[in-house]
Scaffold this motif. Sequence first.
Motif, PDB file in Angstrom:
ATOM      1  N   PRO A 384       0.841  -1.205   0.000  1.00  0.00           N
ATOM      2  CA  PRO A 384       0.000   0.000   0.000  1.00  0.00           C
ATOM      3  C   PRO A 384       0.876   1.254   0.000  1.00  0.00           C
ATOM      4  O   PRO A 384       1.888   1.323   0.698  1.00  0.00           O
ATOM      5  CB  PRO A 384      -0.811  -0.122   1.300  1.00  0.00           C
ATOM      6  N   TYR A 385       0.471   2.248  -0.763  1.00  0.00           N
ATOM      7  CA  TYR A 385       1.239   3.489  -0.817  1.00  0.00           C
ATOM      8  C   TYR A 385       1.361   4.126   0.566  1.00  0.00           C
ATOM      9  O   TYR A 385       2.396   4.698   0.911  1.00  0.00           O
ATOM     10  CB  TYR A 385       0.588   4.469  -1.787  1.00  0.00           C
ATOM     11  N   ALA A 386       0.310   4.024   1.374  1.00  0.00           N
ATOM     12  CA  ALA A 386       0.315   4.672   2.684  1.00  0.00           C
ATOM     13  C   ALA A 386       1.324   4.043   3.640  1.00  0.00           C
ATOM     14  O   ALA A 386       1.653   4.642   4.669  1.00  0.00           O
ATOM     15  CB  ALA A 386      -1.086   4.622   3.300  1.00  0.00           C
ATOM     16  N   ARG A 387       1.818   2.837   3.342  1.00  0.00           N
ATOM     17  CA  ARG A 387       2.738   2.163   4.251  1.00  0.00           C
ATOM     18  C   ARG A 387       4.193   2.298   3.816  1.00  0.00           C
ATOM     19  O   ARG A 387       5.086   1.784   4.471  1.00  0.00           O
ATOM     20  CB  ARG A 387       2.389   0.666   4.348  1.00  0.00           C
ATOM     21  N   MET A 388       4.450   2.955   2.719  1.00  0.00           N
ATOM     22  CA  MET A 388       5.821   3.091   2.232  1.00  0.00           C
ATOM     23  C   MET A 388       6.590   4.072   3.106  1.00  0.00           C
ATOM     24  O   MET A 388       6.120   5.159   3.419  1.00  0.00           O
ATOM     25  CB  MET A 388       5.824   3.562   0.775  1.00  0.00           C
ATOM     26  N   GLN A 389       7.797   3.664   3.496  1.00  0.00           N
ATOM     27  CA  GLN A 389       8.666   4.507   4.310  1.00  0.00           C
ATOM     28  C   GLN A 389       9.737   5.214   3.488  1.00  0.00           C
ATOM     29  O   GLN A 389      10.162   6.304   3.843  1.00  0.00           O
ATOM     30  CB  GLN A 389       9.349   3.653   5.386  1.00  0.00           C
ATOM     31  N   SER A 390      10.173   4.589   2.423  1.00  0.00           N
ATOM     32  CA  SER A 390      11.186   5.212   1.570  1.00  0.00           C
ATOM     33  C   SER A 390      11.119   4.597   0.182  1.00  0.00           C
ATOM     34  O   SER A 390      10.599   3.490  -0.005  1.00  0.00           O
ATOM     35  CB  SER A 390      12.585   5.034   2.165  1.00  0.00           C
ATOM     36  N   VAL A 391      11.666   5.324  -0.789  1.00  0.00           N
ATOM     37  CA  VAL A 391      11.755   4.855  -2.176  1.00  0.00           C
ATOM     38  C   VAL A 391      13.207   5.040  -2.619  1.00  0.00           C
ATOM     39  O   VAL A 391      13.802   6.103  -2.411  1.00  0.00           O
ATOM     40  CB  VAL A 391      10.804   5.639  -3.099  1.00  0.00           C
ATOM     41  N   ARG A 392      13.789   3.984  -3.207  1.00  0.00           N
ATOM     42  CA  ARG A 392      15.183   4.012  -3.627  1.00  0.00           C
ATOM     43  C   ARG A 392      15.298   3.634  -5.102  1.00  0.00           C
ATOM     44  O   ARG A 392      14.578   2.761  -5.579  1.00  0.00           O
ATOM     45  CB  ARG A 392      16.020   3.037  -2.811  1.00  0.00           C
ATOM     46  N   VAL A 393      16.223   4.301  -5.789  1.00  0.00           N
ATOM     47  CA  VAL A 393      16.605   3.918  -7.149  1.00  0.00           C
ATOM     48  C   VAL A 393      18.041   3.434  -7.086  1.00  0.00           C
ATOM     49  O   VAL A 393      18.938   4.185  -6.692  1.00  0.00           O
ATOM     50  CB  VAL A 393      16.463   5.093  -8.136  1.00  0.00           C
ATOM     51  N   VAL A 394      18.277   2.166  -7.458  1.00  0.00           N
ATOM     52  CA  VAL A 394      19.587   1.533  -7.326  1.00  0.00           C
ATOM     53  C   VAL A 394      20.062   1.088  -8.699  1.00  0.00           C
ATOM     54  O   VAL A 394      19.294   0.502  -9.474  1.00  0.00           O
ATOM     55  CB  VAL A 394      19.527   0.326  -6.358  1.00  0.00           C
ATOM     56  N   GLN A 395      21.354   1.352  -8.992  1.00  0.00           N
ATOM     57  CA  GLN A 395      21.957   0.976 -10.269  1.00  0.00           C
ATOM     58  C   GLN A 395      23.258   0.235 -10.014  1.00  0.00           C
ATOM     59  O   GLN A 395      24.166   0.759  -9.365  1.00  0.00           O
ATOM     60  CB  GLN A 395      22.251   2.237 -11.103  1.00  0.00           C
ATOM     61  N   GLY A 396      23.357  -0.991 -10.493  1.00  0.00           N
ATOM     62  CA  GLY A 396      24.605  -1.729 -10.425  1.00  0.00           C
ATOM     63  C   GLY A 396      25.474  -1.434 -11.631  1.00  0.00           C
ATOM     64  O   GLY A 396      25.042  -0.760 -12.583  1.00  0.00           O
TER      65      GLY A 396
END
Length: 466
Positions: A384-396
């Motif tokens: 659920p969007y309401a439960r998201m604490q953080s958003v990360r974009v990761v590139q190897g």
Amino acid sequence: MSDTGHPVTSGRPAPEVEPRQRLHPLSPLLKGAKSIAVIVAALSWQTLGQVGATDFALIVLALAVGVVIFSAVGWWNTGYHVVARELRITEGLVWRRNRAIPLDRLQAVELRRPLLAQISGLAELRLEVVGGNKAEAPLAYLTVRDAATLRERLLALSGRAAPVDTATTADEPAGGAPLYRVRNHDLLISQLLTPQAILLPFGVAWVSAQFLLEGSWTFIGIASTVTAMAGVLLQPIRRVLRDWDFQLARENGDRLVLHYGLTETRSQLVPPNRVQAVRLTWPFLWRAKGWMRLRMDIAGLSGPEPGDDKSSDRLMPVGDLPTARALVAAALPGVDLATLATSPPPPRARLLHPFGLRFLGAGLAADVFVSRSGRITRETALIPYARMQSVRVVQGPVQRRLGLATVYADTAGGHAGAAHDRPLAEAYAIADQLALRARRARSAPPVPAVPVPATEETFWQRPEQP
């Protein structure tokens, strides 16, 4: 100080502190029984052979009396009471320990009934608090009625639940609409359809062949074989015992009540606002029967204990898609499993996933972020969007060469949904959308699910059923 001995504040006596309560008088016996079993096992057969049956029995009896006396002293010095919005627990004789648990940090109170507690009509409470790494201050043992009453009181004081009638026994989901009950026959079959159970006959045949060819069998060989077989079967057996007679009901309008277990029964109350994610899993051997299982990531639960996967809890041990659709809607109001769509990564990501690219996917639904993965055991996560604490974009390093990136949506439970190997511009667009929708969901009251405008879904071109 007033004439009655109470401190006076603003001319009015302060309310009396409720007296400290003790646990049930049988608690020392139940706790001592566990220690006695460990002691008997530690003495081993070798000790029995050396001292004889009579002396061995006297040794066990003396140790049992000592354990019970020690447990009784501990029980006498253990107590609990509620002061304002704190649960205070006192224990210990030589080393006194006083704990004050703020109820505004309380996430859940689980009622457990191990086998001996079921026989004696008792139960224990385990408290889960924010930031705890294990169950806080288990109260073992209380009568079932007292345990259920105390649980409701603590949840009401914490603001997690409204007081309800606790006259019903804790062995059944308290009044409310039943949603699901596992078929124990299906539960048994599902655990037979596991790699451990499928491969066990081949292991037994190989061991038997070795025995027949060699013509001898040592004690060490027998013990090691039995131990290996027990280890193979331990996980399926544990799941059957744990999920036996699993029941799910809805109480007080939205709160979920879970009851399950055979040798140890458990009763949990799950408010929907504690559900961080729902995960659907399709084991390979279950697909022929159209079965899957559902699990919830729940805020406030401690990390995994040995032999127990407490970082998430079951929602459906085994069932079909229509049942899963109904239970997802119960755990995540407004989410319809049949309407969720995902799209796979671009073809150039095949270098990273040569065999499983088509099993990866992600999508933005009206209320949840959808992520799917797995070639053999397939899994879909709904966050659920309401439960998201953080958003990360990761590139190897390989992703940088291919112009790809992975977007992770983290929750309080520590688990993440992921949009694997998306084109870089799309990955940042997804991250922006997740952050925007998370802010909107936390600031707005829940609303019925509505179709998402096509202008917001331009990255998701190939809808697929989860």
